[in-house]
Every structure is written in C-alpha cells, then in structure tokens.
Design a protein around this motif. Structure first.
Motif, PDB file in Angstrom:
ATOM      1  N   VAL B  49       0.857  -1.187   0.000  1.00  0.00           N
ATOM      2  CA  VAL B  49       0.000   0.000   0.000  1.00  0.00           C
ATOM      3  C   VAL B  49       0.888   1.230   0.000  1.00  0.00           C
ATOM      4  N   VAL B  50       0.500   2.229  -0.797  1.00  0.00           N
ATOM      5  CA  VAL B  50       1.359   3.400  -0.953  1.00  0.00           C
ATOM      6  C   VAL B  50       0.629   4.725  -0.730  1.00  0.00           C
ATOM      7  N   THR B  51      -0.693   4.747  -0.891  1.00  0.00           N
ATOM      8  CA  THR B  51      -1.436   6.005  -0.837  1.00  0.00           C
ATOM      9  C   THR B  51      -2.252   6.074   0.442  1.00  0.00           C
ATOM     10  N   GLY B  52      -2.190   7.199   1.175  1.00  0.00           N
ATOM     11  CA  GLY B  52      -2.983   7.373   2.381  1.00  0.00           C
ATOM     12  C   GLY B  52      -4.461   7.152   2.108  1.00  0.00           C
ATOM     13  N   GLY B  53      -5.120   6.357   2.963  1.00  0.00           N
ATOM     14  CA  GLY B  53      -6.537   6.070   2.779  1.00  0.00           C
ATOM     15  C   GLY B  53      -6.818   4.914   1.836  1.00  0.00           C
ATOM     16  N   GLU B  54      -5.777   4.365   1.271  1.00  0.00           N
ATOM     17  CA  GLU B  54      -5.946   3.294   0.273  1.00  0.00           C
ATOM     18  C   GLU B  54      -6.534   2.036   0.904  1.00  0.00           C
ATOM     19  N   VAL B  55      -7.399   1.362   0.162  1.00  0.00           N
ATOM     20  CA  VAL B  55      -7.959   0.070   0.550  1.00  0.00           C
ATOM     21  C   VAL B  55      -7.713  -0.905  -0.593  1.00  0.00           C
ATOM     22  N   LYS B  56      -7.131  -2.049  -0.253  1.00  0.00           N
ATOM     23  CA  LYS B  56      -6.914  -3.098  -1.263  1.00  0.00           C
ATOM     24  C   LYS B  56      -7.528  -4.388  -0.760  1.00  0.00           C
ATOM     25  N   LYS B  57      -8.116  -5.131  -1.698  1.00  0.00           N
ATOM     26  CA  LYS B  57      -8.725  -6.407  -1.345  1.00  0.00           C
ATOM     27  C   LYS B  57      -8.057  -7.538  -2.093  1.00  0.00           C
ATOM     28  N   LEU B  58      -7.865  -8.638  -1.365  1.00  0.00           N
ATOM     29  CA  LEU B  58      -7.276  -9.842  -1.927  1.00  0.00           C
ATOM     30  C   LEU B  58      -8.146 -10.979  -1.425  1.00  0.00           C
ATOM     31  N   LYS B  59      -9.178 -11.331  -2.199  1.00  0.00           N
ATOM     32  CA  LYS B  59     -10.155 -12.346  -1.810  1.00  0.00           C
ATOM     33  C   LYS B  59     -10.772 -11.967  -0.464  1.00  0.00           C
ATOM     34  N   ARG B  60     -10.565 -12.723   0.594  1.00  0.00           N
ATOM     35  CA  ARG B  60     -11.179 -12.437   1.894  1.00  0.00           C
ATOM     36  C   ARG B  60     -10.319 -11.494   2.751  1.00  0.00           C
ATOM     37  N   LEU B  61      -9.224 -11.013   2.215  1.00  0.00           N
ATOM     38  CA  LEU B  61      -8.341 -10.128   2.962  1.00  0.00           C
ATOM     39  C   LEU B  61      -8.524  -8.685   2.490  1.00  0.00           C
ATOM     40  N   THR B  62      -8.693  -7.769   3.427  1.00  0.00           N
ATOM     41  CA  THR B  62      -8.828  -6.347   3.117  1.00  0.00           C
ATOM     42  C   THR B  62      -7.728  -5.583   3.852  1.00  0.00           C
ATOM     43  N   PHE B  63      -6.974  -4.816   3.109  1.00  0.00           N
ATOM     44  CA  PHE B  63      -5.854  -4.050   3.651  1.00  0.00           C
ATOM     45  C   PHE B  63      -6.203  -2.566   3.584  1.00  0.00           C
ATOM     46  N   GLN B  64      -5.955  -1.861   4.680  1.00  0.00           N
ATOM     47  CA  GLN B  64      -6.185  -0.419   4.704  1.00  0.00           C
ATOM     48  C   GLN B  64      -4.904   0.298   5.094  1.00  0.00           C
ATOM     49  N   PHE B  65      -4.688   1.439   4.486  1.00  0.00           N
ATOM     50  CA  PHE B  65      -3.563   2.304   4.815  1.00  0.00           C
ATOM     51  C   PHE B  65      -4.158   3.569   5.409  1.00  0.00           C
ATOM     52  N   GLY B  66      -3.714   3.969   6.588  1.00  0.00           N
ATOM     53  CA  GLY B  66      -4.286   5.123   7.258  1.00  0.00           C
ATOM     54  C   GLY B  66      -4.114   6.401   6.454  1.00  0.00           C
ATOM     55  N   ASP B  67      -5.019   7.325   6.662  1.00  0.00           N
ATOM     56  CA  ASP B  67      -4.968   8.597   5.928  1.00  0.00           C
ATOM     57  C   ASP B  67      -3.634   9.315   6.121  1.00  0.00           C
ATOM     58  N   ALA B  68      -3.099   9.244   7.344  1.00  0.00           N
ATOM     59  CA  ALA B  68      -1.836   9.922   7.652  1.00  0.00           C
ATOM     60  C   ALA B  68      -0.625   9.057   7.337  1.00  0.00           C
ATOM     61  N   ARG B  69      -0.865   7.857   6.825  1.00  0.00           N
ATOM     62  CA  ARG B  69       0.204   6.909   6.457  1.00  0.00           C
ATOM     63  C   ARG B  69       1.108   6.555   7.614  1.00  0.00           C
ATOM     64  N   LYS B  70       0.503   6.456   8.826  1.00  0.00           N
ATOM     65  CA  LYS B  70       1.254   6.008   9.995  1.00  0.00           C
ATOM     66  C   LYS B  70       0.747   4.662  10.501  1.00  0.00           C
ATOM     67  N   ASP B  71      -0.313   4.145   9.878  1.00  0.00           N
ATOM     68  CA  ASP B  71      -0.858   2.899  10.366  1.00  0.00           C
ATOM     69  C   ASP B  71      -1.517   2.142   9.228  1.00  0.00           C
ATOM     70  N   SER B  72      -1.640   0.843   9.434  1.00  0.00           N
ATOM     71  CA  SER B  72      -2.275  -0.009   8.447  1.00  0.00           C
ATOM     72  C   SER B  72      -2.965  -1.149   9.168  1.00  0.00           C
ATOM     73  N   SER B  73      -3.984  -1.699   8.542  1.00  0.00           N
ATOM     74  CA  SER B  73      -4.684  -2.834   9.122  1.00  0.00           C
ATOM     75  C   SER B  73      -4.934  -3.886   8.061  1.00  0.00           C
ATOM     76  N   LEU B  74      -5.069  -5.105   8.544  1.00  0.00           N
ATOM     77  CA  LEU B  74      -5.408  -6.251   7.698  1.00  0.00           C
ATOM     78  C   LEU B  74      -6.627  -6.918   8.319  1.00  0.00           C
ATOM     79  N   HIS B  75      -7.710  -6.988   7.555  1.00  0.00           N
ATOM     80  CA  HIS B  75      -8.943  -7.612   8.024  1.00  0.00           C
ATOM     81  C   HIS B  75      -9.179  -8.877   7.219  1.00  0.00           C
ATOM     82  N   ILE B  76      -9.435  -9.967   7.921  1.00  0.00           N
ATOM     83  CA  ILE B  76      -9.759 -11.232   7.267  1.00  0.00           C
ATOM     84  C   ILE B  76     -11.200 -11.583   7.586  1.00  0.00           C
TER      85      ILE B  76
END
Lengths: 114, 112
Positions: B49-76
């Motif tokens: 992930v490279v852009t603040g606020g970005e959300v990417k999905k990979l099948k059942r996995l969802t990746f988020q990049f925080g708006d300020a680009r200091k945090d990220s999460s992975l949801h399964i």
C-alpha cells in the motif's frame, strides 16, 4: 524456475565451529539479503548486496561475513559459532518494479548452536 | 530506523470468524507491505500500500492504509485454517537499497 534456494535446511553446530549457509537465486536479481529470525522478534537484516562484488552491513552483522562473486550466489559465513547465533536464517532477493517490488524469500536454514 | 508495532502478538480464533490485525508507527510510511509466513517457510508478499486512505482487497483479505500513512490494518473475513500463519508488516528503510524493516508479526491460528 526455483526462485531462492537455501542449503542446508537444518544444522547443529558446536560453539566455535564455522559453517557457510548457501543461497542461490535464478531470477537474475541484483539485490540479495540475509536475515535472521528469532522467536517473537521479526526479521533482522544481517547483510545485503546490491550486485556482484558489492556487499554492505545491515542491522546485526557482528559474527557474520558474506561474499558475492556471482549474481546468483550469496553465501553467509559464520566463523566462530556462538549460542546467540541460534536462529532461523532467510535469504531473499529483490525483484519487481514500483508497487510490484518485493523481496522473494528462500525456505530458511534452521541453525542450532550448542 | 522506524519502529513498526504490530498487534495483537497472538490471535487464536475459530473457523468462520472475522479478525483484524494492526501495524503502527510514530512516523510516516512512504509505503507499507504485508507478508504472510507459513510454518517452516519464508515470508511471501501479500500486498503493498502506498497512498494514504488506500484500501486493497485480496479475496477475503482487506488491507487499509491510514490517511496519515502512519498505520495499516489487515482484516480477514470468514477465516479458514489455511489462513494460519505469521502476518508481518514491513517498510522500506533503505531508500534505493530497499532494505526492509519488519514488525514482530501477529501469529494467527485458525482452528477448524
């Protein structure tokens, strides 16, 4: 296309012994890396190389040496094994561009120093 | 060197449950990668992930990049036993030398 291969898979050393961990990649990547992984500690960079003949230290280089005589091979040398070097060692090479850029890891070498 | 904090350190859930794991830093990431490492194997890249606020999905996995680009999460979603593994976040701390700094990881166990 085998990717990154490492040998041996597992080794037991006595304190003071030496050994070389082998790493080979067949993807023609210039950049290669050695990491160690200790339980609960993530991966720490030991050494890396940006091409044949060029190597540099990472975060935890003490007790290790490397060489890079060819693009394909990047061996890691332990001269005087110590119990603190008990770990799992991973070799990786870098490929891809931009967002597709990644490190490709080998399967690891598990080392036990007694 | 930027420190990456991952939480939780361990997570054990039943098949079918949802989960979220986190990667945080006090500094801004230029980009962030998530890797999965299965037992006895090396890490394998899941996403960058490279852009603040970005959300990417990979099948059942969802990746988020925080708006300020200091945090990220992975949801399964609807976790399966095959999702079991160590999830690592990493960022490039070496500029053009592309030296990755890894977090300590979240060890996920999905029980059937």
């Amino acid at each position: 296309n085998a990717g990154v291969t490492q040998t041996p898979k597992f080794r037991i050393l006595k304190i003071g012994q030496s050994m070389t961990l082998q790493c080979t990649q067949d993807m023609n990547h210039n950049y290669m890396y050695w990491y160690r992984q200790d339980p609960g500690m993530g991966l720490k960079l030991i050494y890396y190389s940006v091409g044949a003949g060029i190597t540099d230290k990472g975060e935890v280089p003490n007790g290790y040496n490397v060489s890079r005589s060819t693009t394909e091979d990047f061996p890691l040398r332990l001269e005087l094994a110590a119990p603190s070097q008990t770990s799992v060692y991973f070799c990786a090479s870098r490929g891809g561009l931009g967002e597709a850029e990644t490190q490709y890891f080998g399967p690891g070498t598990r080392l036990l120093v007694l | 060197t930027q420190l990456l904090e991952q939480s939780p350190q361990f997570l054990s859930i039943q098949e079918g449950e949802n989960l979220t794991v986190y990667c945080n830093s006090s500094s801004v990431f230029s980009s962030l990668q998530w890797y999965r490492q299965e037992p006895g194997e090396g890490p394998v890249l899941l996403v960058t992930v490279v852009t603040g606020g970005e959300v990417k999905k990979l099948k059942r996995l969802t990746f988020q990049f925080g708006d300020a680009r200091k945090d990220s999460s992975l949801h399964i979603t609807a976790a399966q036993p095959g999702d079991t593994g160590l999830y690592l976040c990493a960022q490039n701390s070496g500029g053009s030398n592309y030296k990755l700094t890894f977090g300590k990881g979240t060890l996920l166990t999905v029980n059937p």
